[in-house]
Scaffold this motif. Structure first.
Motif, mmCIF file in Angstrom:
data_model
loop_
_atom_site.group_PDB
_atom_site.id
_atom_site.type_symbol
_atom_site.label_atom_id
_atom_site.label_comp_id
_atom_site.label_asym_id
_atom_site.label_seq_id
_atom_site.Cartn_x
_atom_site.Cartn_y
_atom_site.Cartn_z
ATOM 1 N N SER A 455 4.697 6.395 13.858
ATOM 2 C CA SER A 455 5.299 5.212 13.240
ATOM 3 C C SER A 455 4.717 4.883 11.861
ATOM 4 C CB SER A 455 5.163 4.016 14.185
ATOM 5 O OG SER A 455 3.833 3.895 14.613
ATOM 6 N N GLN A 456 3.817 5.722 11.358
ATOM 7 C CA GLN A 456 3.221 5.424 10.051
ATOM 8 C C GLN A 456 3.673 6.415 8.977
ATOM 9 O OE1 GLN A 456 1.273 2.747 9.268
ATOM 10 N NE2 GLN A 456 1.879 2.120 11.329
ATOM 11 N N SER A 457 3.357 6.049 7.754
ATOM 12 C CA SER A 457 3.717 6.963 6.670
ATOM 13 C C SER A 457 2.750 8.141 6.649
ATOM 14 C CB SER A 457 3.644 6.234 5.328
ATOM 15 O OG SER A 457 2.286 5.996 5.015
ATOM 16 N N ILE A 458 3.248 9.253 6.135
ATOM 17 C CA ILE A 458 2.444 10.476 6.077
ATOM 18 C C ILE A 458 1.120 10.228 5.340
ATOM 19 C CG2 ILE A 458 2.406 12.868 5.247
ATOM 20 C CD1 ILE A 458 4.646 12.834 7.085
ATOM 21 N N ASP A 459 1.190 9.480 4.268
ATOM 22 C CA ASP A 459 -0.017 9.214 3.487
ATOM 23 C C ASP A 459 -1.091 8.537 4.316
ATOM 24 O OD1 ASP A 459 1.040 10.327 1.319
ATOM 25 O OD2 ASP A 459 1.375 8.458 0.166
ATOM 26 N N LYS A 460 -0.648 7.528 5.023
ATOM 27 C CA LYS A 460 -1.608 6.786 5.836
ATOM 28 C C LYS A 460 -2.257 7.674 6.885
ATOM 29 C CE LYS A 460 -0.811 1.873 5.902
ATOM 30 N NZ LYS A 460 -0.431 0.737 6.740
ATOM 31 N N ILE A 461 -1.420 8.516 7.484
ATOM 32 C CA ILE A 461 -1.958 9.404 8.514
ATOM 33 C C ILE A 461 -2.967 10.366 7.901
ATOM 34 C CG2 ILE A 461 -1.376 11.122 10.279
ATOM 35 C CD1 ILE A 461 1.366 9.764 10.456
ATOM 36 N N ASP A 462 -2.595 10.909 6.739
ATOM 37 C CA ASP A 462 -3.527 11.806 6.044
ATOM 38 C C ASP A 462 -4.859 11.135 5.777
ATOM 39 O OD1 ASP A 462 -2.284 14.196 5.924
ATOM 40 O OD2 ASP A 462 -1.140 13.745 4.107
ATOM 41 N N GLN A 463 -4.760 9.903 5.335
ATOM 42 C CA GLN A 463 -5.996 9.140 5.063
ATOM 43 C C GLN A 463 -6.847 9.000 6.316
ATOM 44 O OE1 GLN A 463 -5.243 5.264 3.469
ATOM 45 N NE2 GLN A 463 -4.485 6.092 1.526
ATOM 46 N N GLU A 662 -5.489 -0.733 9.962
ATOM 47 C CA GLU A 662 -4.270 0.025 9.676
ATOM 48 C C GLU A 662 -3.301 -0.034 10.853
ATOM 49 O OE1 GLU A 662 -3.653 1.488 6.765
ATOM 50 O OE2 GLU A 662 -5.591 0.851 5.980
ATOM 51 N N GLY A 663 -3.616 -0.860 11.831
ATOM 52 C CA GLY A 663 -2.748 -0.974 13.005
ATOM 53 C C GLY A 663 -2.955 0.145 14.002
ATOM 54 N N PHE A 664 -4.058 0.879 13.844
ATOM 55 C CA PHE A 664 -4.357 2.011 14.723
ATOM 56 C C PHE A 664 -5.502 1.570 15.622
ATOM 57 C CE2 PHE A 664 -5.719 6.789 14.484
ATOM 58 C CZ PHE A 664 -5.219 6.987 15.757
ATOM 59 N N SER A 665 -5.151 1.107 16.827
ATOM 60 C CA SER A 665 -6.236 0.507 17.619
ATOM 61 C C SER A 665 -6.779 1.451 18.672
ATOM 62 C CB SER A 665 -5.792 -0.808 18.257
ATOM 63 O OG SER A 665 -4.489 -0.707 18.736
ATOM 64 N N LEU A 666 -7.761 2.211 18.240
ATOM 65 C CA LEU A 666 -8.457 3.109 19.149
ATOM 66 C C LEU A 666 -9.565 2.339 19.851
ATOM 67 C CD1 LEU A 666 -8.939 6.182 16.815
ATOM 68 C CD2 LEU A 666 -7.301 5.952 18.681
ATOM 69 N N THR A 667 -9.942 2.844 20.997
ATOM 70 C CA THR A 667 -11.105 2.255 21.653
ATOM 71 C C THR A 667 -12.210 3.288 21.611
ATOM 72 O OG1 THR A 667 -9.536 1.312 23.179
ATOM 73 C CG2 THR A 667 -11.855 1.039 23.713
ATOM 74 N N PHE A 668 -13.208 3.037 20.803
ATOM 75 C CA PHE A 668 -14.349 3.951 20.790
ATOM 76 C C PHE A 668 -15.386 3.406 21.750
ATOM 77 C CE2 PHE A 668 -13.390 5.435 16.234
ATOM 78 C CZ PHE A 668 -12.758 6.563 16.710
ATOM 79 N N ASP A 669 -15.457 4.040 22.890
ATOM 80 C CA ASP A 669 -16.494 3.617 23.828
ATOM 81 C C ASP A 669 -17.791 4.290 23.442
ATOM 82 O OD1 ASP A 669 -15.396 1.803 25.400
ATOM 83 O OD2 ASP A 669 -15.076 3.093 27.150
#
Lengths: 839, 314
Positions: A455-463, A662-669
């Motif tokens: 759901s994100q732009s290619i640029d954002k993903i690359d970043q 960036e709206g990417f909500s990972l959970t880093f345990d």
């Protein structure tokens, strides 16, 4: 209520496993969501990963469903460990005699419907090599007429064994033994062989040193006669671990470690102590042995004060035993209600009789050699008129029941089983829950990577992909700093251990000074005596003339060396009276470090006393050192995770927040470093050192010490040698003078201590390399993989973006549903985890 | 009015969602216009909901009787039905939407009926007029509701409503119910009200997520304040469910009626609450085997979310 809740928790773990398994299956069914790893090197979550998780979950479910209970039986020598186990099983499987018997740990597993016991003997082949080596040594000894030096030869059956080995009649060990007698004989032989291999005159590398884990141990499978008819037992498996008494510990490093880890994580620990020795002189040693075996007391620690049947009017009553043992053993950490006065002998006899009645309908003929126990049973139950009564089945049954009640076994066995079951349940539940949390977290991150990646732009993903790469690099840098910190931590601990050495040194100095004074005292007494003799001689010389005295002395000659010395002096006096008068004026010098003895015997006996004292100080210090090291190990064990986590906590948090923006909500345990209980064993560090040094045992005294202690003492090194500071020479006046130089002794002892301290520094590096580095490597490695997988999943989203738009929308829809479920699972798991930790 | 009537009024006041649900049930399950006659499906053959409905309309209607009787009687029934539902004054999006749909459907049915039974033309005309009037009312209501939702402060008013419902709990007005039932009733009330309407229309947005989180926090605070145990303390599920069985009949009826939408697979906790209210035992497979205040919050919120998302079931 408590047991119900444990059962409910178990069901909850199983429910969640089923749920998670279904969730993963649903995930696998989504078309096009995975990229497979065949083609490239990129790490990612692929279908194989998910299937592997499912496999592990199935395995965990089995473990939770099937309780694996291990009850470790520990205790001091001759307290009755084997008898206790025989009593629970109802058969005489383990050798028990007046000699300390168990030298090899053994597993005894309860198997429903396995009436005939079966012993499996892994590694039986290695035995043969050892027997062959023993044979060669024995033949050598025999040729030199030294066979009687072997301790085992003093016992009749031992002698038979030795002969059979020499004659080559010794039967090979099999992989499997069936039946009580065969098993008993096999284990007896096994133990005697191990003892033989350790005899200083034989000294063959015992193959048991090569055992690495508890599955290498001989294992007996049999249906235990007495076990409570409880759910836990029918559902799970119960194994007793018979451990050697501490002083009998003659096993290799790996097995020792495996065994002490096993005791540490046992579902329950049963400590057998000798009731008769409580409150006696032997108690201290008994207590010490127990404390050496057990480092940590849990709720599942039980004490059996065995041989309670031997009590009389003057000994402690049951209640006194409970409160006394609770107070005095294991530093007072055992609860009073976990102490049971029991009679393993009664319990054994009762169950043995019950077994025979159950299997054969009557007791066997007591006149047969192997059925001696029948007489013991008869006498215990029926008294002097036992012979008639043991023929009657009803009376025997009633008697066996009565004896069982009297043995005091029922209640504690029930409780041990219940406690063991709940501990075992807890262990398996925790393991399963932690795994599920790990997977659900990975699943969440995978789904989130897909959602975000679609759901994100290619640029954002690359970043984001670049950002994660930098995070991995940061973890790498953190690893370097963490390793340095570990090294420093280790030095810090090492400094603490050095103070222990300093203490030893401080103990030694005054002792050596005392001996110096003592020696000087002896010297002055002798000196005065000599002076007196001289004066008398001079007087006599004046009164009666030299010849007369000489004659007198001639008659006494041979009586003692001293009188002959005097006669020498008298001879000298004849030659030069002036010189004699000069000698009288010689002075005693209390500050001269050299102590003169005129007899070699006196000098050596003095030396031996000094030697013994030094060794006893060392011995005490070794014990003290060991305890202090154990404490330090625990401390270190706690500090390592902190040190490691400390370095990455910030990295993960920053990454998580950066991506969340960036709206990417990972959970880093923040992962926990995997440190097994007893992984950090500083004692091991010393053992490591001592096993490297191939120095011969320094003195007979040290050699007399039991194996392990001797090893430690050996590590301390050649503390004292009879030749240090000892000189004998003939005086210029032909008088033998034996000099003990305390200054030299002191220097040698202290120098040697310093050498050990210095050497320890080198061992420390080994410890860091062998123990700490792997922990840190594993930890940071796993962490890098963890981030790398997320990165890989994100990279894969480019491929999925090439798919048909509708396919992508479908994927997003399913992901959204699965995410909700994943979240609920995570919540349930965390609640359960908290509940399991709180107990 | 009898004693029960008073109690039902009180109940409706305490649980406004009873009214909403009864109407929807009535609208949904009641009248069916077939080609040549009318009938009531006996789906709403629920005594409790009938009583609720009676308490709304203020009369004891013989709604289920003689439905398959003469067409004339049937038409009379339609008219009663229409009168009944016109009494509805609520503003639940669900009720409005159902009403609109049903009115359209029933109106069409009645018109078809007229084609076959010419003799009824006059009566049908009258009813049709009534329908028209009501339909436009409902439509207006619907538009008003939608515009409310679109307003900038809609989230805020949903949140305010959330506060109100929780105030009721905090004030102890639900104290007759055990904690699990209390929590369910609060969440259910929110579902039927402005809060629910807003969440349904804006589902998936961050505003709704925040509102849900707010609901979770409030529930946690009250659970902590009102239960003896720590909210994280794991206990047997029975400890939470058995107090529901001990409730007086009226309260159990409320609970079982309000939770009758649940099935054991998708809403196991709600289903178990209903089961307990019906004095039945047994746990669905998906009910956690150990339970706590936090479990209650997590699961009921999850089920509620699914319910909102599903939207088609009510």
């Amino acid at each position: 209520m408590h047991a119900d809740l444990i059962e409910a928790k178990r069901e909850e773990v199983l429910r969640l496993i089923t749920k998670q398994d279904k969730l993963l299956s649903d995930l696998l069914k989504i078309p096009n969501i995975f990229q497979e790893s065949d083609e490239d090197e990129q790490q990612r979550t692929d279908s194989q990963t998910v299937e592997r998780w499912q496999g592990i979950l199935t395995n965990e479910a089995q473990k939770v469903d099937r309780l694996e209970m291990v009850v470790a039986v520990v205790g001091s020598m001759k307290a009755g460990k084997s008898t206790t186990i025989n009593a629970i099983v109802g058969l005489e499987l383990l050798p028990s005699s007046n000699r300390a018997m168990t030298s090899s740990p053994t597993l005894i597993r309860h198997c429903v419907d396995q009436r005939q016991p079966v012993l499996s003997f892994p590694k039986n082949k290695q035995m043969e090599k050892m027997v062959e080596e023993i044979k060669q040594k024995l033949i050598d000894l025999k040729n030199n007429n030294n066979l009687n030096l072997v301790e085992l030869s003093k016992y009749q059956d031992g002698d038979v064994l030795i002969q059979s080995i020499i004659d080559g009649n010794f039967r090979k060990f099999q992989e499997r033994y069936e039946g009580q007698d065969n098993i008993l004989n096999c284990l007896k032989l096994f133990n005697e062989l191990i003892r033989l291999s350790l005899d200083p005159n034989v000294s063959v590398q015992a193959f048991i040193n090569e055992y690495e884990n508890i599955n290498d141990l001989p294992t007996i499978e049999v249906e235990f006669l007495h076990l409570p008819e409880k759910n836990e037992i029918t559902k799970g498996s119960l194994t007793l671990l018979d451990t050697p008494g501490y002083n009998e510990f003659v096993i290799g490093k790996k097995l020792r470690k495996a065994l002490s880890a096993q005791i540490a994580k046992a579902s329950a620990v049963l400590a057998i102590i000798h009731y008769g020795q409580m409150g006696s002189d032997g108690e201290g040693q008994m207590r010490q042995e127990l404390e050496n075996q057990i480092h940590q007391i849990k709720d599942t620690f039980f004490i059996f004060a065995n041989r309670f049947d031997e009590r009389d009017r003057n000994t402690m009553k049951a209640e006194e035993v409970k409160s006394y043992a609770a107070k005095s053993f294991m530093k007072g950490q055992v609860k009073q209600e976990c102490v049971y006065p029991v009679s393993a002998t009664y319990a054994f006899l009762s169950n043995r009789a019950k077994y025979e009645i159950k299997e054969k309908g009557k007791l066997p003929d007591y006149r047969d050699e192997e059925n001696k126990w029948v007489e013991d049973f008869g006498k215990a139950v029926f008294g002097v008129f036992w012979e008639d009564k043991i023929q009657k089945k009803d009376e025997v049954e009633a008697g066996a029941k009565g004896l069982w009640d009297l043995s005091g076994f029922k209640q504690p066995i029930d409780e041990v089983v219940v406690e063991a079951a709940s501990t075992a349940a807890l262990v398996s539940m925790k393991s399963a829950t932690n795994k599920m949390i790990k997977y659900v977290n990975s699943l969440h991150n995978f789904l989130e990577s897909r959602r975000w990646g679609l759901s994100q732009s290619i640029d954002k993903i690359d970043q984001a992909i670049d950002g994660l790469k930098q995070d991995i690099e940061k973890v790498g840098q953190a690893e370097t700093t963490a390793n340095k910190a570990l090294q420093e931590l280790m030095y810090e601990f090492l400094n603490k251990t050095q103070t222990i050495y300093k203490d030893v040194e401080q103990d030694l100095r005054p002792t050596l000074d005392d001996y110096f004074k003592e020696g000087k005292k002896q010297e002055i007494i002798e000196f005065r005596k000599q002076q007196k003799d001289l004066q008398q001689a001079l007087q006599k010389l004046d009164n009666r003339g030299i010849r007369e005295i000489f004659k007198e002395r001639e008659q006494d000659r041979g009586k003692s060396r001293r009188s002959s010395e005097i006669s020498y002096i008298v001879k000298d006096m004849e030659k030069d009276k002036a010189l004699l008068e000069d000698k009288e004026s010689l002075d005693f010098d209390p500050n001269n470090p050299q102590i003169e003895f005129s007899s070699e015997e006196d000098a050596k006996s003095f030396l031996k006393t000094v030697n013994r004292s030094v060794i006893s100080i060392i011995d005490e210090s070794v014990k003290e050192l060991r305890l202090r090291l154990l404490e330090l190990s625990k401390e270190l064990e706690q500090k390592i995770p902190e040190t490691l986590k400390n370095k990455i906590e910030g990295i993960l948090q920053t990454a998580q927040e950066r991506l969340k923006d960036e709206g990417f909500s990972l959970t880093f345990d923040l992962p926990e470093p995997e440190i097994e209980q007893n992984d950090i064993d500083l004692v091991e560090l010393f053992v490591l050192g001592m096993e490297k040094s191939s120095k011969p045992l320094p003195s007979p005294e040290v050699r007399e010490m039991k194996a392990w202690w001797a090893g430690i003492a050996r590590f301390f090194g050649n503390f004292f040698d009879l030749t240090w500071g000892y000189e004998a020479y003939i005086d210029y006046k032909k008088t033998d003078v034996y000099i003990v130089d305390m200054k030299k002794i002191r220097k040698n002892v202290i120098d040697n201590l310093q050498i050990r301290i210095d050497e320890l520094r080198d061992e420390n590096q080994d410890f860091v390399d062998e123990i700490l580095k792997p922990i840190s490597e594993k930890y940071f490695g796993a962490l890098k993989d963890y981030i790398e997988i997320i990165r890989g999943d994100l990279i894969d989203s480019f491929t999925i973006r090439n798919l048909d738009h509708q396919v992508q929308i479908n994927i997003l829809k399913i992901i959204s549903d699965l995410r909700e479920e994943t979240e609920l699972q995570t919540q349930d798991l965390n609640l359960l985890k908290g509940g399991l930790e709180r107990k | 009015m009898g004693e029960i009537q008073v109690t039902l009024d009180e109940l409706r006041k305490l649980h406004p969602q009873l009214t909403e649900k009864a109407i929807v049930d009535y609208v949904n399950g009641g009248l069916e216009v077939l080609d040549d006659h009318l009938r009531f499906r006996d789906q709403i053959n629920n005594k409790f909901s009938t009583r609720i409905l009676d308490s709304i309309t203020g009369r004891t209607a013989q709604r289920q009787q003689n439905m398959d009787g003469s067409i004339t009687t049937s038409l009379k029934t339609v008219s009663v039905w229409l009168q009944d539902i016109q009494l509805y004054q609520g503003d639940s999006d669900i009720a409005i939407a159902r009403l609109a749909g049903k009115l359209k459907e029933t109106r069409a049915g009645v018109m078809r009926l007229q084609e076959r039974h010419n003799e009824l033309a006059e009566k049908v005309q009258a009813i049709a007029q009534n329908f028209d009037q009501f339909e436009s009312q409902v439509q207006a209501h619907r538009i008003q509701l939608e515009s409310q939702i679109q307003q900038v402060d809609a989230a805020r008013s949903a949140s305010l409503h959330l506060e109100q419902v929780f105030d009721k709990w905090e004030a102890g007005r639900l104290n007759n119910y055990p904690p699990l039932a209390r929590l369910y009733l609060v969440i259910d009330e929110l579902y039927w009200s402005k809060f629910g309407t807003y969440c349904r229309s804006q589902f998936g947005t961050s505003e709704v997520r925040q509102l849900m989180e707010q609901l979770g926090h409030k529930a946690l605070i009250l659970m902590e304040a009102y239960s003896k145990d720590d909210v994280y303390q794991l206990t047997l599920p029975e400890k939470w469910l058995s107090p529901i069985r001990d409730l007086p009949e009226e309260s159990r009826e409320v609970l079982s009626y309000l939770s009758n939408w649940a099935d054991p697979q998708t809403a196991p906790v709600t289903w178990a609450i209903r089961n307990a209210a019906l004095l039945e035992s047994g746990l669905p497979n998906d009910f956690p085997r150990v339970f706590s205040g936090k479990h209650a919050i997590n699961h009921l919120m999850y089920e509620n979310k699914k319910r909102i998302q599903g939207n088609n079931d009510y």
